[in-house]
Design an enzyme around this catalytic site. Structure first.
Site, PDB file in Angstrom:
ATOM      1  N   TYR A 116       0.840  -1.196   0.000  1.00 42.99           N
ATOM      2  CA  TYR A 116       0.000   0.000   0.000  1.00 42.99           C
ATOM      3  C   TYR A 116       0.875   1.246   0.000  1.00 42.99           C
ATOM      4  O   TYR A 116       2.062   1.189   0.329  1.00 42.99           O
ATOM      5  CB  TYR A 116      -0.953   0.019   1.208  1.00 42.99           C
ATOM      6  CG  TYR A 116      -0.261   0.215   2.537  1.00 42.99           C
ATOM      7  CD1 TYR A 116      -0.088   1.485   3.070  1.00 42.99           C
ATOM      8  CD2 TYR A 116       0.228  -0.872   3.260  1.00 42.99           C
ATOM      9  CE1 TYR A 116       0.554   1.673   4.296  1.00 42.99           C
ATOM     10  CE2 TYR A 116       0.857  -0.702   4.476  1.00 42.99           C
ATOM     11  CZ  TYR A 116       1.020   0.578   4.982  1.00 42.99           C
ATOM     12  OH  TYR A 116       1.659   0.759   6.183  1.00 42.99           O
ATOM     13  N   CYS A 117       0.268   2.351  -0.387  1.00 46.57           N
ATOM     14  CA  CYS A 117       0.912   3.663  -0.308  1.00 46.57           C
ATOM     15  C   CYS A 117      -0.101   4.627   0.294  1.00 46.57           C
ATOM     16  O   CYS A 117      -0.939   4.216   1.094  1.00 46.57           O
ATOM     17  CB  CYS A 117       1.409   4.120  -1.692  1.00 46.57           C
ATOM     18  SG  CYS A 117       0.098   4.351  -2.901  1.00 46.57           S
ATOM     19  N   ARG A 118      -0.061   5.878  -0.092  1.00 45.92           N
ATOM     20  CA  ARG A 118      -1.006   6.852   0.460  1.00 45.92           C
ATOM     21  C   ARG A 118      -2.382   6.712  -0.180  1.00 45.92           C
ATOM     22  O   ARG A 118      -3.384   6.612   0.505  1.00 45.92           O
ATOM     23  CB  ARG A 118      -0.480   8.284   0.287  1.00 45.92           C
ATOM     24  CG  ARG A 118      -1.391   9.342   0.914  1.00 45.92           C
ATOM     25  CD  ARG A 118      -0.850  10.749   0.759  1.00 45.92           C
ATOM     26  NE  ARG A 118      -0.484  11.100  -0.593  1.00 45.92           N
ATOM     27  CZ  ARG A 118      -1.345  11.537  -1.522  1.00 45.92           C
ATOM     28  NH1 ARG A 118      -2.613  11.686  -1.245  1.00 45.92           N
ATOM     29  NH2 ARG A 118      -0.919  11.832  -2.734  1.00 45.92           N
ATOM     30  N   ILE A 167      -3.478   3.846   2.223  1.00 44.44           N
ATOM     31  CA  ILE A 167      -3.695   4.013   3.661  1.00 44.44           C
ATOM     32  C   ILE A 167      -4.808   5.029   3.937  1.00 44.44           C
ATOM     33  O   ILE A 167      -5.472   4.958   4.976  1.00 44.44           O
ATOM     34  CB  ILE A 167      -2.387   4.357   4.408  1.00 44.44           C
ATOM     35  CG1 ILE A 167      -2.550   4.085   5.914  1.00 44.44           C
ATOM     36  CG2 ILE A 167      -1.938   5.774   4.107  1.00 44.44           C
ATOM     37  CD1 ILE A 167      -1.255   4.040   6.696  1.00 44.44           C
ATOM     38  N   GLY A 213      -2.794   4.910  -3.616  1.00 46.89           N
ATOM     39  CA  GLY A 213      -2.874   3.834  -4.592  1.00 46.89           C
ATOM     40  C   GLY A 213      -2.027   4.025  -5.837  1.00 46.89           C
ATOM     41  O   GLY A 213      -1.842   3.081  -6.610  1.00 46.89           O
TER      42      GLY A 213
END
Length: 124
Positions: free
Chosen positions: A86-88, A115, A90
């Site tokens: 995951y990142c911030r 996230i 997508g």
């Protein structure tokens, strides 16, 4: 005549492009990740170290997709076991997933919405 040809050809072009989607990269929801976390999984936060320090999903390893050592750092993961990333929001995880597929990872689960979505739907 050209119109008929295009009407016949277009569906085949669409199906041809559709067939190029990866079967190794799967988008998952925050709820699906929450369920997966009931087991021991490989979970990777692909954001920068500064973002990771601001808050991350418990148990996540930080491997920055924008870092110079991203490919090298991936070597600490098992390519044969599923990896959840995951990142911030997508975008970067999508990039990371493609790089991981090219590096030989069998299954990569990419959290839709990152996230941000996790914090809205799972964190209470």
């Amino acid at each position: 005549m050209k119109k008929i040809f295009l009407l016949i050809l277009c569906p085949f072009l669409f199906l041809s492009c559709k067939g190029q989607e990866s079967h190794k990269i799967k988008k998952i929801t925050a709820d699906e990740l929450d369920t997966a976390l009931q087991d021991t999984i490989q979970l990777v936060d692909v954001r920068t170290p500064a973002e990771y320090k601001q808050g991350h999903i418990e148990g996540a390893l930080n491997i920055d997709v924008t870092g110079a050592s991203f490919e090298k750092d991936l070597q600490q993961l098992n390519k044969n076991e599923p990896v959840y990333i995951y990142c911030r929001s997508g975008q970067r995880s999508n990039t990371a997933a493609k790089k991981m597929e090219q590096a030989g990872f069998n299954t990569v689960y990419d959290l839709k919405g990152g996230i941000n979505k996790w914090n809205m739907e799972v964190v209470r």
